[in-house]
Every structure is written in structure tokens, then in C-alpha cells.
Enzyme design. Sequence first.
Site, PDB file in Angstrom:
ATOM      1  N   HIS B 145      73.762   2.853 -29.491  1.00 31.46           N
ATOM      2  CA  HIS B 145      75.156   2.140 -29.061  1.00 31.46           C
ATOM      3  C   HIS B 145      75.165   0.816 -29.934  1.00 31.46           C
ATOM      4  O   HIS B 145      76.158   0.308 -30.514  1.00 31.46           O
ATOM      5  CB  HIS B 145      75.023   1.782 -27.420  1.00 31.46           C
ATOM      6  CG  HIS B 145      75.977   0.915 -27.012  1.00 31.46           C
ATOM      7  ND1 HIS B 145      77.039   1.205 -26.187  1.00 31.46           N
ATOM      8  CD2 HIS B 145      76.034  -0.608 -27.071  1.00 31.46           C
ATOM      9  CE1 HIS B 145      77.838   0.090 -26.100  1.00 31.46           C
ATOM     10  NE2 HIS B 145      77.308  -1.083 -26.517  1.00 31.46           N
ATOM     11  N   GLU B 146      73.878   0.072 -30.076  1.00 35.30           N
ATOM     12  CA  GLU B 146      74.116  -1.081 -30.815  1.00 35.30           C
ATOM     13  C   GLU B 146      74.337  -0.871 -32.166  1.00 35.30           C
ATOM     14  O   GLU B 146      74.726  -1.643 -32.946  1.00 35.30           O
ATOM     15  CB  GLU B 146      72.578  -2.097 -30.638  1.00 35.30           C
ATOM     16  CG  GLU B 146      72.295  -2.355 -29.188  1.00 35.30           C
ATOM     17  CD  GLU B 146      73.531  -3.208 -28.576  1.00 35.30           C
ATOM     18  OE1 GLU B 146      74.209  -3.863 -29.327  1.00 35.30           O
ATOM     19  OE2 GLU B 146      73.505  -2.982 -27.281  1.00 35.30           O
ATOM     20  N   HIS B 149      77.971  -0.594 -32.841  1.00 34.98           N
ATOM     21  CA  HIS B 149      78.403  -1.936 -33.072  1.00 34.98           C
ATOM     22  C   HIS B 149      78.615  -2.494 -34.284  1.00 34.98           C
ATOM     23  O   HIS B 149      79.269  -3.069 -34.996  1.00 34.98           O
ATOM     24  CB  HIS B 149      77.786  -2.987 -31.948  1.00 34.98           C
ATOM     25  CG  HIS B 149      78.325  -2.945 -30.403  1.00 34.98           C
ATOM     26  ND1 HIS B 149      79.578  -2.968 -30.381  1.00 34.98           N
ATOM     27  CD2 HIS B 149      77.713  -2.854 -29.373  1.00 34.98           C
ATOM     28  CE1 HIS B 149      80.031  -2.712 -29.025  1.00 34.98           C
ATOM     29  NE2 HIS B 149      78.627  -2.646 -28.462  1.00 34.98           N
ATOM     30  N   GLU B 230      83.423  -1.437 -26.190  1.00 32.05           N
ATOM     31  CA  GLU B 230      82.224  -0.997 -25.590  1.00 32.05           C
ATOM     32  C   GLU B 230      82.322   0.707 -25.494  1.00 32.05           C
ATOM     33  O   GLU B 230      81.416   1.272 -25.533  1.00 32.05           O
ATOM     34  CB  GLU B 230      82.115  -1.493 -24.277  1.00 32.05           C
ATOM     35  CG  GLU B 230      81.614  -3.004 -24.485  1.00 32.05           C
ATOM     36  CD  GLU B 230      80.172  -3.280 -25.048  1.00 32.05           C
ATOM     37  OE1 GLU B 230      79.453  -2.333 -24.898  1.00 32.05           O
ATOM     38  OE2 GLU B 230      80.172  -3.976 -25.856  1.00 32.05           O
TER      39      GLU B 230
END
Lengths: 189, 476
Positions: B145-146, B149, B230
Amino acid sequence: MMTMMGLILLVLVVFLLFVLSSVASIYNILVGLRNQVKNAWAQIDVQLKRRHDLIPNLVETAKGYVKHERETLENITKARSAAMGAQGVADRSKAEGSLSDAMSKFFVVVENYPDLKANQNFLALQEELTSTENKISFARQAYNDQVLGYNNKIQMFPSNIFAGMFNFRQEQFFQVENADERQAPKVSF
Amino acid sequence: MWELIAANKRKSLIIFIAMGICLLTLGYCVGMAWLGPDAGFFGVLIAFGVWVVLSLISYFAGDSILLYTSNAQAVTHDIHPQLFNIVEEMKIAASLPVMPRIYIIDDPSPNAFATGRDPQHSSIAVTSGLLSGLNRDELQGVVAHEMSHILNRDISYLTFAGVMLGSIAMISQIFLRGSRFGGCSSRRYRSGGSGCGQAQLIIFIIAIVFAILAPILARIFYFALSRKREYLADASGARLTRYPSGLASALEKIGFSNIKLSSTNNITAPMYIVNPLQADGYSGIFSTHPPIQDRIKILRGMAGGASYLDYSKAFSAVKGGSGGIIPSAALSDSASVPIRDAGVEKEAPKDPKDKTRETIDLLRAVNNYAFLTCACGLKIKFPKNFAQNEFICPRCGRKHEVPSSNNVLAAAVASAIPAKPVTATAYGVSPQVYARKNVGWESFNCSGCGALLQLSPAFIGTSLACHSCGKEIKIR
């Protein structure tokens, strides 16, 4: 009349510049994508090599504990040298596959040796090997992602015109023939 | 990925323009209110200047300021091999050009964030609570997930928008506080009484109203930007790992944890994987993150595969509507993305107490503690500047020499430097040979001077020099 001609000339020049610059930018994007595909392919090799490097350590660490499993260890060593010596994509993927098999057999055997499983060195190696297996499959996955992007770009308008012109060919996806090999060997400890 | 980044750019641009208009209008109003009706553009200039300065600071030092204020400490492969490996796996999956730097925040609350100005200068920080609470697959989901980003350039957009919000908040604060001492009236001496005429008063009131409204508006824009990102990062994360359940169960664990993160504030909150400030379930225009239950439901609903299309379908099933959360260009890739099997956990789930203890030891290792296992089995931990040379084991009473300067890492580093050959010949005898037992910390005596030598489990060299007499000792 002269001003009219000048105006048309100017429009033509501007149009030509526009076309040239878009061709240049499409060309550059294609080159960038092709290099990414190449780089992704190289990444797979890096990880395979890392696995080859880790195996002697693993065998060395395990030797003292699994005295009755000489054959299993020898198989790993043999499969490793075979994989390192293999030439060509088909041969290599076959050799790497049998190396994976030998390794998963070894990790099944390890279950019977609690002392080995408690060894600090072995635990560290185990994490490295698990991660390397993951990295190999992620590198293959990333390669296929890059190939997909590249091939899409080559097929899509307007870049397909210039791809043909500048000889950008579609790349092959990485495919594992044996369905079992698609997954990293089940490493269960 | 190309389409995603491009779509991201377009959507962010609209929000940036809206925030920029807020900032400049605020500058204009403040300029008019303080410096007279003609000075509006001067105010715009000042507002712009504030923004440029803050942007430059954040571009060059934003990540280090954020990491510093969160008390994040850099970790290497030696300190936490698993975390490092997982980040590297995701780096490979995302085809990122360089490895992000990895940080650990000493906080029991499970959370994580990514920062940096571009994929070449990026960092990922996780809390110690996250490391102790999650298994490998879950940790991989969070890191993916990071990494998304970073890959989708969210980190730079969020930083950029955060700076704009910061500038707006700063200018409006200065104005509102300054006005408390009587805005135009303080300048009456200069403009001869006419300064506080009817018109000026109206401008002044408008400026005050706008100074109150602008930060709220900007915050709404900022949070809208953050919420979209997100979902997208969840989708990309699921695609990178090919395993949506990992991230889903990580989000469950993070969501159910009721420990609050201590070092965070309004501006940094959107950067975390789950908003550290908000109570569960709240969702509205002021929330930085989508409701965590929805995120989990969507990820759990991805039955058919891990592609963007699968995420988009699951999104529509949970939230209704046609989705629209994933840019349509990314949905067009028809390749099916099968979900992989769960990774096998190395061992039976550990006692949570042991895992917490492990994490605490990890933080000690980051802080240069030395570890020593006494013969009775007690693990003794020495802080970096331990004042005594000797220490008596509190359990069994054995006397130990405090390992000077040799924490686990220092020992590993020192051992990599081969001992000087001179020392061996100086004694005129063959060097002492010590055979390793490979059981945690090992201690033995130097045959030259009798000093107690300790060997860390992380020691990888083949020889070392005695710390008191310099004699070379071979390690096998």
C-alpha cells in the site's frame, strides 16, 4: 498575396514542428518502455543469482545437523550447478524448476530436525531464501507488467504507426510451462 | 501504471488550482484589509511568497522533517531482515528505480506511512506496533500500500497539497491574531482617519470571514485528495502482492487496535495507512481516509483476481454506483491477474508477548544496546553508555564483563575488518582457533591475555583481534 503565402508557410512550419515533436516524444516513450522491459528481465536474473549464492551457505549450515540426508543435500548442490550452467531460456527455466523442487524437498526434510530449525544461522538463511523465492516471482510479475504496458503502447494508436516504423517489436510474456512452477516452492518450516 | 500516474496528475491539478485560488484570494483580502484597498495585489504577492518558501523547504527537507518529528529511526537489513526483504520484494514488484529508505517509529500503535518528493527520494516508515502485530503477508500488504503511494506519486501530491494548506492556515492565523489588536484602526494615524471608513470596514469584515473560511475549504480539498488516493493505493497494493487478503487482514488488525499514535497532527494524519486521529467509522468531507470497514469489505470482495478491474467491481458492490475510483485507462488492461496462495508462516503463531518482546529488542538494537545471554539463560541488555565494566546477573549471580562498544551490529561490522597480520607474528605462536557452536552469544577466553571475548550471533567474519591484547583469533 505574399502575406497569404507567408501565413500558409507559417502554419505549415508550425504544423510540421508539432508533428516532429510528437513523433520524438512517442519515440522516447517507446524507448523508455523497452528499456524498462529489459531492466525487468535483468531483475529476474539478479534474484536467480542471489538464490544460487545462498544455497552453499544453506548446505554448509545444514550439513552438521542432517547427517542422514546426504542425498537431499547433494541433489540441491547438483541442481544448483546445473542451473548455473544452463544456457538458453528453456533450459534455464527447466533447471531452475528442478532446483526449486530439490529445495522444497529439503525443506520438508528439515521438519524432522528441530535442532536445525532452532539454529540462528539457519533461521536467517531461511528468511533470505523465502524472500528470494518471493523476489523471483515478483520480478517475473513485474516483467510481465512491463511487457503488458510496452505491448499495449505498441498496439495503440498513434504510437503503433511509429512502433512499426522504428522497429519496436512486441515482447514475449514470461510463462511457466509447468503449472506447479507458477508458484514459488511451498516453503514450510 | 502510466495511465494511473497521468490520471492522478490531472485530478490533482484541479484540486491544486482550487487550493491555489483559495490561497491567492486570501492574500488579496488580507492585503486589502491591512494595507488599504489598493494593496490587494501586494497581499497576493506575499501569499505567493510564503507558499514558495514553504514549498522549497518541503521539497528539500519535507521528508526529513516529517521523519524527525515522528521520531523515526532508519533501519538496515541487519536490524530487521524481514522488513527489509519485504520492502525489497515490493520494490521489485513495483519496478521502482531505487530502494526506499526504511524507518521504524517506536510506538505501540500499528500504523505506517510513506513520504518523499519522488520515487527516487522516498521513505517508508512503520511503527514497532505494526511489526509486532502483523504476520509476513499482512506486513507485505501494508508495505505494498505504501509502495503504491510512492509509485502513484501520491507522496509528492500530498506533500504539495499539505504545504498549500499549511500556507493558507499560516496566513489566516497571522491575520486573525493581528486583527485582534484592531486591524485598520492601528493605521489611522497614517491615513488620517479615512482609513477606517465604511468601505474599508466592509473589506475588513470580508477578509475576516474569508480568513476563517479559507483553511476550512482548503482542508476539504486536501482531504478529498487524500481519500481518493487511499482506495487507489489499496487497489495497487492488492495488485502488487496478488494477495488482497493480506492487506485486508492487516487493516482489520490496525482498525481494531485502540492504541493511539502519539506523534501525529492534522497535517501529517493523511499520510498514514489508517488515520491515526479519527475514531472508527466516521466518514464525511472532513475525513482524511475512507471508512476502514469499507476498505476491508472491498478487499475481501475481490474474489476473482487482483487486477484493477476486480477492485473496481468489488468497489461497486460495496459502495454502489459505477465506481469511478480507478481511472478508466487502467481498467482496460484485459490480462487476468490471479490471486496467489497465502504465504506459509514460518512457525506456529507466536505468543504475542514474545513478539512484542522481540520488537522491543529490535528497538534496543536500533539504539545501540548490547545483548548478552547469561549461562543461566537470562538475556541481559546493556544501554549504549553503561557506566560499569562488570555486571552481576540478577538471576544467578554470575559476573559478566560488560561488552564494551560491541552491540550486535558493531560486532558484525568490526568482524568484517580482518585482524592485522602483525599481531599474530608478534606473539610468535600460531593464532588461537575457536570453533563456533552457533548457539546465540558465545564467550571464550583469549589464550594470550585471558580476557573474556564475546561473539555475537551476527558475527560473520573468520578472525578477530582480542580487544585487550590485540592477539589474532581465528573463528571457525
